[in-house]
Each structure stands twice: as structure tokens, then as C-alpha cells.
Design a protein around this motif. Structure first.
Motif, PDB file in Angstrom:
ATOM      1  N   LEU A 274      78.987  41.920  63.317  1.00 52.13           N
ATOM      2  CA  LEU A 274      78.701  40.660  62.630  1.00 52.13           C
ATOM      3  C   LEU A 274      79.092  39.449  63.469  1.00 52.13           C
ATOM      4  O   LEU A 274      78.465  38.390  63.365  1.00 52.13           O
ATOM      5  N   SER A 275      80.099  39.610  64.309  1.00 50.45           N
ATOM      6  CA  SER A 275      80.539  38.482  65.136  1.00 50.45           C
ATOM      7  C   SER A 275      79.443  38.022  66.106  1.00 50.45           C
ATOM      8  O   SER A 275      79.448  36.872  66.550  1.00 50.45           O
ATOM      9  N   GLY A 281      85.123  32.821  64.095  1.00 46.16           N
ATOM     10  CA  GLY A 281      86.246  32.860  63.163  1.00 46.16           C
ATOM     11  C   GLY A 281      85.883  33.086  61.717  1.00 46.16           C
ATOM     12  O   GLY A 281      86.765  33.098  60.856  1.00 46.16           O
ATOM     13  N   SER A 282      84.577  33.304  61.434  1.00 46.06           N
ATOM     14  CA  SER A 282      84.163  33.432  60.035  1.00 46.06           C
ATOM     15  C   SER A 282      84.187  34.861  59.513  1.00 46.06           C
ATOM     16  O   SER A 282      84.067  35.084  58.303  1.00 46.06           O
ATOM     17  N   ALA A 306      80.852  37.367  56.576  1.00 46.72           N
ATOM     18  CA  ALA A 306      80.793  36.418  57.681  1.00 46.72           C
ATOM     19  C   ALA A 306      79.834  35.301  57.312  1.00 46.72           C
ATOM     20  O   ALA A 306      79.026  35.437  56.386  1.00 46.72           O
ATOM     21  N   ILE A 307      79.930  34.196  58.037  1.00 44.31           N
ATOM     22  CA  ILE A 307      78.996  33.080  57.883  1.00 44.31           C
ATOM     23  C   ILE A 307      77.995  33.147  59.034  1.00 44.31           C
ATOM     24  O   ILE A 307      78.373  33.059  60.200  1.00 44.31           O
ATOM     25  N   CYS A 308      76.727  33.305  58.669  1.00 42.21           N
ATOM     26  CA  CYS A 308      75.675  33.516  59.662  1.00 42.21           C
ATOM     27  C   CYS A 308      75.439  32.258  60.498  1.00 42.21           C
ATOM     28  O   CYS A 308      75.476  31.132  59.980  1.00 42.21           O
ATOM     29  N   ASN A 309      75.200  32.470  61.784  1.00 42.40           N
ATOM     30  CA  ASN A 309      74.861  31.357  62.664  1.00 42.40           C
ATOM     31  C   ASN A 309      73.619  30.631  62.165  1.00 42.40           C
ATOM     32  O   ASN A 309      72.666  31.261  61.687  1.00 42.40           O
ATOM     33  N   LYS A 310      73.609  29.321  62.296  1.00 47.78           N
ATOM     34  CA  LYS A 310      72.438  28.544  61.947  1.00 47.78           C
ATOM     35  C   LYS A 310      71.277  28.963  62.855  1.00 47.78           C
ATOM     36  O   LYS A 310      71.426  29.068  64.064  1.00 47.78           O
TER      37      LYS A 310
END
Length: 417
Positions: A274-275, A281-282, A306-310
Motif C-alpha cells: 500500500l505504501s 506516513g498514511s 492508507a490514504i491513496c495518492n492523488k
């Protein structure tokens, strides 16, 4: 195009059989998603139907702009399009590496209603449910194991030698079972499996003559807004015969050092996956070693978010995380090479993923386990089960765990239930 409308579901017990039979008759491709209502973190699948005649591959999904949601199935062997890998083992049923259904019809099942979303025409209750019929009983079939007990034990020891040599830390090793009967009805098989093993990520999927009868307890990946949710399962124990034994077995699983180690290694692998497509850091482990009850087993489930990349697209996310760590092992690439070496069948849809992509980009995909793949034209079917092999794995115990996981499928194929 007709506006959305609804029709009531009749109270008869055979309504789902009639509905699936109508879809099977009318459409070359359809998907029926069902959630048994298990207390699962972030819920299970919504109760939805998609049907149509057009499909595209995963590479084309990025350019598809439609008014309806889409259904996608990704074969385990799609791994070969992500990494420099191969799948040369025996093909049990020939299946596409990826297939995305562009639906002509979308139905939500809710509060005793079939809710049609912008249907091309009005469909009456009489058309779907009016036929006089009774649910037939499937014939009993002969199930053949592709891997002998002796071969299984030998393979486990060989895999443990790879662990001792430092090649891998943990590997998911699977064995397949086959059957053949042209009279076997996949719709009846699905309804039988839902009765004995209701699951939160269940799907009945038709692609031409090929069918997936899926009773999965496991989520692969869910996206809601910018949030990604992965929920690997590693750790299985049977249910007890009464409340006291059930609680005892649950605690045995919860406190098992072996099962925790298996689960933690896959959690670490998924955090790494996921990173690749998430904000720095999400990545967070929201729950570690959660134990949840199902019809026949307790499962150890962890939740990683996790917070997905824009700007990350569906294909980017799948390529970062597929195949799911719970069905490979760690490190992933070496395990995939060894899976090809030791297993004796091409996994196909088994241990792949099926799910729904919403028009806003959100999606929810499962792990295709506890499932039957069936070719109606030839009457050939197969299913597979596996477990995580670690340094201290006991081959006999692992074999018995596999049979436990296969018990619901075996019961609907080989006994009158």
C-alpha cells in the motif's frame, strides 16, 4: 431509457433460484453479489446484480466512462502482466486473466425489493418470478484430489527447506480438487453453498459457459474516497459444538504464536504494497489479530488502511497490491516463483479477485477463496484450498486445515445436504 423503478420480491423460498435462472437465460454475463451479514469491519458486499453482454480487460478499464458501475474479475495469473513471471502448470478451466463487465442492467436488492437502475425497459415481476418451478437437487459428484496426501507432505517439507535456507519467510501453498458432471447446475450449487456457508463477500458470476460460485470470507481491497482498506486473513480454526467449546477454540486461535506470526508477516507485506500508492506516513494497522466467527470456522483478520495518492488510478492500485499477500507469502515474488514450482495447477480465478467499481472511482474487491469454478459446456469443475507454510508448520495439521476450509464445498458436492 426508463427511470429507476422497483418490483417486490415474492415471499416464496425459491425467489432467488427464479431470479438467477432468469438472469442465466437472458444474459451471457452477469454477477450476483451477496452479503451474509457477518459482523465484518467495514462491512461486506452490497446486495447487487449486474448483467450484460460486453466485457473489456483491465487495461481498457481506465478509458471506460459509463453511467453504471462495473464488475471486474482478475485472475491470479494476471500476476504475469505485473511481474516477470509465468503460469505453465496444468490448465483446469481456461479463463481470462481479467474481465470487466459493462452492464446493461443494474439491480439493487434492498428491503424486499428489486430496485432497477435506469433500465432500458420495464421488467415485470411476472417475467422474472412467474414461471412455475421447483429448485432441483444437484447430482452427487466424484471429487478427485490432484495432489496426493504423500505429495502434499513432501511439498511442505521442501517448502520449509526454502524457509530454512532464507529464500522465503512464509508461503501460501494450495492444492486443487476436480469433478466432472454435465448435469451439475451451478445456480443450485451456489444456493446450496450459501445455505451451508454464508459469507460477507459471496458472488455468483457467469461469463459465457464459465461460472464462479464464490463464498469468500476475505476482502482484498476497498477504496472509499481517498481511503484504501485491506483485510488479510491468516489464521483459521474450526467452530465449537457449543458456546463453551467455541469460545475456547476462539481463544486458542487468538493466542496462537504461529497464527499471529503468519498474520503479522502478511500485514507487513501489505503495508509495503500500500505504501507504493499512498501518501507518505498514511499506512496504518487499524486492527491486528481480530478474530471473527463464520459458519464453520473462526478467522484471524487484520485491517490495514492508507490514504491513496492523488491521481492513482484503479490499475495503479491493483498493480501495487496484486496478487494479495494472503495468497502468496513473503517475499512475494520469490513465493510466486515457488508456487509455480510446487503447485500442479494453474490457479486461474481461484485466489484472484472479483468486485465492483463505482462510477465515482470507489471499489470493493474480495479474495476468491472457498469457491468453485465450473465450465457448464464440458461439465468440468474445480476448487482449491491452501494455507500458509512457515518454519514451524506441521504438514499433517496444514493438510487437515485445508480439508476444514474445503468442508462446505465438499458437503454440497458429495452429500445430500
Amino acid at each position: 431509457m426508463t427511470k429507476s423503478y422497483s418490483i417486490p420480491i415474492p415471499s416464496s423460498e425459491d425467489w432467488s433460484f427464479k431470479l438467477l435462472s432468469w438472469l442465466d437465460l437472458k444474459f451471457p454475463n452477469f454477477a450476483y453479489f451477496q452479503n451474509s451479514g457477518n459482523n465484518y469491519p467495514y462491512g461486506g458486499f452490497s446486495h447487487l446484480i449486474f448483467a450484460g453482454s460486453s466485457t473489456i480487460g483491465l487495461k481498457e478499464i481506465e478509458s471506460y466512462q459509463g453511467k453504471r458501475d462495473t464488475v471486474g474479475i482478475v485472475s491470479f495469473d494476471y500476476k504475469n502482466q505485473i511481474e516477470n513471471l509465468k503460469s505453465d502448470n496444468q490448465v483446469l478451466i481456461d479463463l481470462p486473466d481479467s474481465e470487466f463487465l459493462i452492464p446493461d442492467l443494474q439491480i439493487e436488492i434492498q428491503d424486499g425489493l428489486l430496485i432497477f437502475d435506469d433500465a432500458d425497459r420495464m421488467i415485470s415481476s411476472e417475467e422474472i418470478f412467474g414461471a412455475s418451478s421447483s429448485i432441483p437437487q444437484n447430482p452427487l459428484v466424484q471429487v478427485q484430489a490432484l495432489t496426493s496426501y504423500e505429495k502434499y507432505l513432501s511439498d511442505i517439507e521442501a517448502i520449509k527447506e526454502h524457509i530454512r535456507s532464507g529464500d522465503i519467510y512464509e508461503m501460501n501453498y494450495c492444492m486443487a480438487f476436480t469433478f466432472q458432471d454435465r448435469q451439475w447446475d451451478p445456480i443450485v450449487g451456489f444456493l446450496d453453498l450459501m445455505r451451508v456457508s454464508p459469507m460477507p463477500f459471496s458472488v455468483f458470476y457467469k461469463s459465457g459457459d464459465k461460472y464462479l460460485i464464490c463464498a469468500s470470507p476475505e476482502r482484498f481491497l476497498k477504496k472509499t474516497g481517498k481511503k484504501l482498506i485491506a483485510q488479510p486473513i491468516k489464521g483459521t480454526i474450526k467452530r465449537g459444538v457449543d458456546v463453551h467449546e467455541d469460545a475456547l477454540l476462539r481463544n486458542i486461535l487468538l493466542n496462537s504464536e504461529k497464527e499471529r506470526a503468519e498474520n503479522l508477516m502478511i500485514v507487513d507485506l501489505i503495508r509495503n504494497d500500500l505504501s507504493k500508492i499512498s501518501e507518505t506516513g498514511s499506512v496504518q494497522v487499524e486492527e491486528l489479530f481480530g478474530v471473527y466467527p463464520f459458519a464453520k470456522v473462526h478467522q484471524m483478520i487484520s485491517t490495514v488502511t492508507a490514504i491513496c495518492n492523488k491521481g492513482a488510478k484503479f490499475k495503479d492500485i491493483i498493480h501495487a497490491a496484486f496478487p494479495m499477500g494472503s495468497m502468496t507469502g513473503a517475499p512475494k515474488i520469490k513465493c510466486l516463483e515457488l508456487i509455480e514450482q510446487y503447485e500442479n495447477f494453474k490457479r486461474g480465478w481461484f485466489s484472484g479477485s472479483i468486485g465492483v467499481i463505482r462510477t465515482d472511482g470507489d471499489f470493493d474487491f474480495n479474495v476468491v477463496i472457498r469457491s468453485i469454478v465450473f465450465d457448464k459446456d464440458s461439465g468440468n469443475g474445480f476448487f482449491a484450498v491452501g494455507s500458509a507454510i512457515t518454519f514451524d508448520a506441521d504438514a499433517v495439521y496444514e493438510y487437515e486445515e485445508c480439508l476444514l476450509k474445503a468442508s462446505a464445498i465438499l458437503s454440497i458436492l458429495t452429500s445430500q445436504n
